[in-house]
Design a protein around this motif. Structure first.
Motif, PDB file in Angstrom:
ATOM      1  N   LYS A  61       0.847  -1.205   0.000  1.00  6.90           N
ATOM      2  CA  LYS A  61       0.000   0.000   0.000  1.00  6.90           C
ATOM      3  C   LYS A  61       0.878   1.248   0.000  1.00  6.90           C
ATOM      4  O   LYS A  61       0.595   2.212  -0.704  1.00  6.90           O
ATOM      5  CB  LYS A  61      -0.936   0.008   1.217  1.00  6.90           C
ATOM      6  CG  LYS A  61      -2.071  -0.976   1.131  1.00  6.90           C
ATOM      7  CD  LYS A  61      -2.936  -0.901   2.375  1.00  6.90           C
ATOM      8  CE  LYS A  61      -4.058  -1.915   2.325  1.00  6.90           C
ATOM      9  NZ  LYS A  61      -4.872  -1.886   3.552  1.00  6.90           N
TER      10      LYS A  61
ATOM     11  N   LYS B  46       2.490   1.671  -3.446  1.00 11.98           N
ATOM     12  CA  LYS B  46       1.509   2.039  -4.478  1.00 11.98           C
ATOM     13  C   LYS B  46       0.740   3.311  -4.130  1.00 11.98           C
ATOM     14  O   LYS B  46      -0.150   3.721  -4.861  1.00 11.98           O
ATOM     15  CB  LYS B  46       0.547   0.875  -4.704  1.00 11.98           C
ATOM     16  CG  LYS B  46       1.242  -0.346  -5.282  1.00 11.98           C
ATOM     17  CD  LYS B  46       0.297  -1.519  -5.396  1.00 11.98           C
ATOM     18  CE  LYS B  46       1.047  -2.729  -5.934  1.00 11.98           C
ATOM     19  NZ  LYS B  46       0.174  -3.901  -6.087  1.00 11.98           N
TER      20      LYS B  46
ATOM     21  N   GLU C 184      -1.439   3.990  -1.732  1.00 15.50           N
ATOM     22  CA  GLU C 184      -2.862   3.744  -1.535  1.00 15.50           C
ATOM     23  C   GLU C 184      -3.301   4.161  -0.138  1.00 15.50           C
ATOM     24  O   GLU C 184      -2.545   4.039   0.834  1.00 15.50           O
ATOM     25  CB  GLU C 184      -3.171   2.260  -1.722  1.00 15.50           C
ATOM     26  CG  GLU C 184      -2.927   1.757  -3.132  1.00 15.50           C
ATOM     27  CD  GLU C 184      -3.094   0.250  -3.271  1.00 15.50           C
ATOM     28  OE1 GLU C 184      -3.246  -0.459  -2.252  1.00 15.50           O
ATOM     29  OE2 GLU C 184      -3.062  -0.225  -4.429  1.00 15.50           O
TER      30      GLU C 184
ATOM     31  N   ALA D 208      -1.186   7.870   0.504  1.00 13.59           N
ATOM     32  CA  ALA D 208      -1.325   8.638  -0.748  1.00 13.59           C
ATOM     33  C   ALA D 208      -0.169   9.609  -0.957  1.00 13.59           C
ATOM     34  O   ALA D 208       0.248   9.848  -2.091  1.00 13.59           O
ATOM     35  CB  ALA D 208      -2.656   9.382  -0.766  1.00 13.59           C
TER      36      ALA D 208
END
Length: 148
Positions: free
Chosen positions: A49, A52, A54, A58
């Motif tokens: 996560k 990427k 996510e 973020a």
């Protein structure tokens, strides 16, 4: 990384579930001339996560280097490495396996999954610190890393 921007901090992602090893790594990276941002995730699912970007990750930084333990909860380091190296962007991030396993099978599998190097963690504090500092020195003063 002789041509890197010395005003930009070095981003290291430590993927490790052992609190003691996390603390030792932090200690080893504190005493240096380079500015290092160390991000830590404690399982393989969170690692992917983070990579990427996510959910809560973020705004996570793009790592210049990953220190990856093989024995992780939820998704082990081998699975994380395989997913990273299958991704066209993530596959360029250098991955140093830093684990307790000395098994030839683990070493071979890690290299077959395109790990950049494999280091067995020493149990001795001074040797652990020395190894982490050697990793830092090699990857950030000698090696030319790919651009983000």
């Amino acid at each position: 990384m002789s041509e890197r921007d010395f005003n930009k901090p070095i981003e290291i992602l430590l993927i490790e579930d052992n609190p003691g090893d996390i603390e030792l790594t932090k200690i080893a990276l504190e005493d240096n001339k380079m500015t290092i941002n160390l991000s830590v995730v404690e399982d393989g699912v969170e690692a992917l996560k983070f990579l990427k970007k996510e959910g809560k990750y973020a705004n996570a930084p793009h790592p210049d280097l990953i220190l990856l333990d093989l024995n992780l909860p939820k998704k082990d380091g081998r699975e994380v490495l395989a997913e990273m190296k299958a991704d066209p962007i993530l596959k360029r991030i250098p991955v140093v396996i830093l684990t307790t396993s000395q098994a030839e099978e683990d070493v071979l599998r890690a290299y077959n999954l395109c790990a950049n190097c494999y280091i067995t963690k020493p149990v001795d504090f001074d040797r652990f610190v020395k190894i982490v500092r050697s990793i830092e020195n090699f990857w950030f003063t000698i090696v030319k890393l790919p651009p983000e």
